[in-house]
Design an enzyme around this catalytic site. Structure first.
Site, PDB file in Angstrom:
ATOM      1  N   PRO A  94       0.795  -1.227   0.000  1.00 34.24           N
ATOM      2  CA  PRO A  94       0.000   0.000   0.000  1.00 34.24           C
ATOM      3  C   PRO A  94       0.831   1.281   0.000  1.00 34.24           C
ATOM      4  CG  PRO A  94      -0.145  -1.118   2.127  1.00 34.24           C
ATOM      5  CD  PRO A  94       0.510  -2.069   1.164  1.00 34.24           C
ATOM      6  N   ASN A  95       0.365   2.194  -0.820  1.00 36.21           N
ATOM      7  CA  ASN A  95       0.887   3.557  -0.956  1.00 36.21           C
ATOM      8  C   ASN A  95       2.200   3.643  -1.720  1.00 36.21           C
ATOM      9  OD1 ASN A  95      -1.232   4.945   0.467  1.00 36.21           O
ATOM     10  ND2 ASN A  95      -0.460   3.935   2.315  1.00 36.21           N
ATOM     11  N   ARG A 150       5.442  12.051  -3.544  1.00 40.20           N
ATOM     12  CA  ARG A 150       5.317  12.687  -2.227  1.00 40.20           C
ATOM     13  C   ARG A 150       6.468  12.206  -1.347  1.00 40.20           C
ATOM     14  NH1 ARG A 150      -0.310  13.127  -0.954  1.00 40.20           N
ATOM     15  NH2 ARG A 150       0.340  13.908   1.069  1.00 40.20           N
ATOM     16  N   TYR A 195      11.386   8.707   1.007  1.00 43.78           N
ATOM     17  CA  TYR A 195      11.340   7.586   0.064  1.00 43.78           C
ATOM     18  C   TYR A 195      12.092   7.827  -1.247  1.00 43.78           C
ATOM     19  CZ  TYR A 195       7.761   6.014   3.277  1.00 43.78           C
ATOM     20  OH  TYR A 195       7.092   5.626   4.403  1.00 43.78           O
ATOM     21  N   ASN A 245       7.779  -5.775  -0.230  1.00 41.76           N
ATOM     22  CA  ASN A 245       7.681  -4.597   0.629  1.00 41.76           C
ATOM     23  C   ASN A 245       6.181  -4.423   0.867  1.00 41.76           C
ATOM     24  OD1 ASN A 245       7.516  -2.147   1.891  1.00 41.76           O
ATOM     25  ND2 ASN A 245       8.876  -1.079   0.468  1.00 41.76           N
ATOM     26  N   ALA A 269       2.901  -0.503   5.158  1.00 40.98           N
ATOM     27  CA  ALA A 269       2.427  -0.485   6.542  1.00 40.98           C
ATOM     28  C   ALA A 269       1.768  -1.800   6.956  1.00 40.98           C
ATOM     29  CB  ALA A 269       1.467   0.687   6.739  1.00 40.98           C
ATOM     30  N   HIS A 309       3.555  -3.996   9.492  1.00 42.43           N
ATOM     31  CA  HIS A 309       3.452  -3.750  10.933  1.00 42.43           C
ATOM     32  C   HIS A 309       2.103  -4.183  11.511  1.00 42.43           C
ATOM     33  CE1 HIS A 309       6.844  -1.395   9.704  1.00 42.43           C
ATOM     34  NE2 HIS A 309       6.093  -0.505   9.078  1.00 42.43           N
ATOM     35  N   ASP A 344       0.949 -15.211   7.261  1.00 40.00           N
ATOM     36  CA  ASP A 344       0.387 -16.566   7.119  1.00 40.00           C
ATOM     37  C   ASP A 344       0.553 -17.062   5.684  1.00 40.00           C
ATOM     38  OD1 ASP A 344      -0.351 -17.033   9.721  1.00 40.00           O
ATOM     39  OD2 ASP A 344      -2.484 -16.577   9.444  1.00 40.00           O
ATOM     40  N   GLU A 351      12.308  -9.645   2.580  1.00 39.89           N
ATOM     41  CA  GLU A 351      11.485  -8.501   2.997  1.00 39.89           C
ATOM     42  C   GLU A 351      12.287  -7.226   2.754  1.00 39.89           C
ATOM     43  OE1 GLU A 351      10.575  -8.313   7.199  1.00 39.89           O
ATOM     44  OE2 GLU A 351       9.367  -6.495   6.913  1.00 39.89           O
ATOM     45  N   HIS A 358      12.331  -2.806   2.807  1.00 41.31           N
ATOM     46  CA  HIS A 358      11.792  -1.478   3.123  1.00 41.31           C
ATOM     47  C   HIS A 358      12.756  -0.448   2.567  1.00 41.31           C
ATOM     48  CE1 HIS A 358       8.678  -3.131   5.631  1.00 41.31           C
ATOM     49  NE2 HIS A 358       9.589  -3.944   6.125  1.00 41.31           N
ATOM     50  N   ARG A 361      12.625   5.185  12.607  1.00 43.17           N
ATOM     51  CA  ARG A 361      11.381   5.951  12.441  1.00 43.17           C
ATOM     52  C   ARG A 361      10.469   5.751  13.663  1.00 43.17           C
ATOM     53  NH1 ARG A 361       8.993   5.166   6.652  1.00 43.17           N
ATOM     54  NH2 ARG A 361       7.926   7.100   7.305  1.00 43.17           N
ATOM     55  N   ARG A 387       6.702   1.402  13.601  1.00 36.09           N
ATOM     56  CA  ARG A 387       7.323   0.783  12.411  1.00 36.09           C
ATOM     57  C   ARG A 387       8.466  -0.170  12.790  1.00 36.09           C
ATOM     58  NH1 ARG A 387       5.238   3.987   8.166  1.00 36.09           N
ATOM     59  NH2 ARG A 387       4.919   6.136   8.828  1.00 36.09           N
TER      60      ARG A 387
HETATM   61  O1  CA2 Z   1      10.224   2.044   4.043  1.00 35.28           O
HETATM   62  C1  CA2 Z   1       9.384   1.361   3.443  1.00 35.28           C
HETATM   63  O2  CA2 Z   1       9.566   0.865   2.348  1.00 35.28           O
HETATM   64  C2  CA2 Z   1       8.001   1.169   4.077  1.00 35.28           C
HETATM   65  O3  CA2 Z   1       7.588  -0.175   3.856  1.00 35.28           O
HETATM   66  C3  CA2 Z   1       7.087   2.138   3.367  1.00 35.28           C
HETATM   67  C4  CA2 Z   1       5.663   2.177   3.972  1.00 35.28           C
HETATM   68  C5  CA2 Z   1       5.734   2.367   5.475  1.00 35.28           C
HETATM   69  O4  CA2 Z   1       4.423   2.296   6.015  1.00 35.28           O
HETATM   70  C6  CA2 Z   1       6.611   1.334   6.150  1.00 35.28           C
HETATM   71  O5  CA2 Z   1       6.661   1.604   7.519  1.00 35.28           O
HETATM   72  C7  CA2 Z   1       8.022   1.404   5.583  1.00 35.28           C
HETATM   73  C8  CA2 Z   1       4.860   3.328   3.394  1.00 35.28           C
HETATM   74  C9  CA2 Z   1       4.903   3.475   1.923  1.00 35.28           C
HETATM   75  C10 CA2 Z   1       4.342   4.816   1.613  1.00 35.28           C
HETATM   76  O6  CA2 Z   1       4.943   5.250   0.444  1.00 35.28           O
HETATM   77  C11 CA2 Z   1       4.779   6.552   0.117  1.00 35.28           C
HETATM   78  C12 CA2 Z   1       5.580   7.003  -0.872  1.00 35.28           C
HETATM   79  C13 CA2 Z   1       5.486   8.330  -1.250  1.00 35.28           C
HETATM   80  C14 CA2 Z   1       4.562   9.163  -0.637  1.00 35.28           C
HETATM   81  C15 CA2 Z   1       3.760   8.686   0.363  1.00 35.28           C
HETATM   82  C16 CA2 Z   1       3.857   7.361   0.740  1.00 35.28           C
END
Ligand code: CA2
Length: 150
Positions: free
Chosen positions: A11-12, A19, A24, A75, A78, A81, A88, A99, A101, A108, A112
């Site tokens: 997700p995201n 963003r 990131y 990856n 979220a 977590h 599973d 895995e 990230h 962080r 997380r």
């Molecule tokens: O560091 C990572 O790759 C994470 O898996 C990214 C997740 C975060 O919830 C994990 O704790 C760590 C979030 C991805 C969100 O990606 C975005 C990218 C650009 C703008 C907003 C969100």
């Protein structure tokens, strides 16, 4: 035939590069996918890449990968977590699991710092941005080659 590797982003991660570049980076998801496919070609792996914001879809892809792939890079964003269902599904996957990230999750917010996925994974890489994906593919290629030659 080249071993098959599926790269799953959760997700995201479709927002990469659009963003939060300080956390990131500036690469988009399309850039990341292209880098993984190119790295796969360089080390003899057939890499395919998928992204979803939906937990059930991620699980369906993990199930599908059981018959069709030799390794998974995941990856789970979220969901790493929070989800019990993704680990599973990963426990039922016999191939190598890395895995990933992009960020260093331990530097962080406290929520997380724990990933339910880590205990199901062969290896965990975090904090290296997209380089982590490329390093993971190199390590997978080496491990699969040594298993083939054992
Ligand atoms: O560091 C990572 O790759 C994470 O898996 C990214 C997740 C975060 O919830 C994990 O704790 C760590 C979030 C991805 C969100 O990606 C975005 C990218 C650009 C703008 C907003 C969100």
């Amino acid at each position: 035939m080249s071993p098959a590797v599926l790269v799953i982003n959760g997700p995201n991660l479709n927002l990469l590069g659009l963003r939060e570049p300080a956390v990131y980076g500036r690469e988009t998801l399309a850039d990341l996918d292209a880098a993984c496919i190119a790295e796969g070609e360089a080390v003899g792996l057939a890499v395919s890449c998928r992204q979803s914001n939906h937990e059930g879809e991620l699980i369906d892809w993990i199930h599908g990968a059981r018959e069709t792939t030799d390794a998974l890079l995941i990856n789970a964003g979220a969901y790493s977590h929070t989800s019990q269902a993704i680990p599973d599904a990963l426990r039922a996957y016999a191939g190598m699991i890395v895995e990933l990230h992009l960020s260093n999750i331990y530097a962080r917010e406290p929520f997380r710092h724990h990933s339910h996925i880590s205990a199901t994974a062969t290896a965990v890489i975090c904090g290296l941005g997209s380089a982590g994906y490329r390093l993971a593919l190199r390590a997978v290629a080496e491990r699969l080659a040594s298993l083939r030659n054992a």
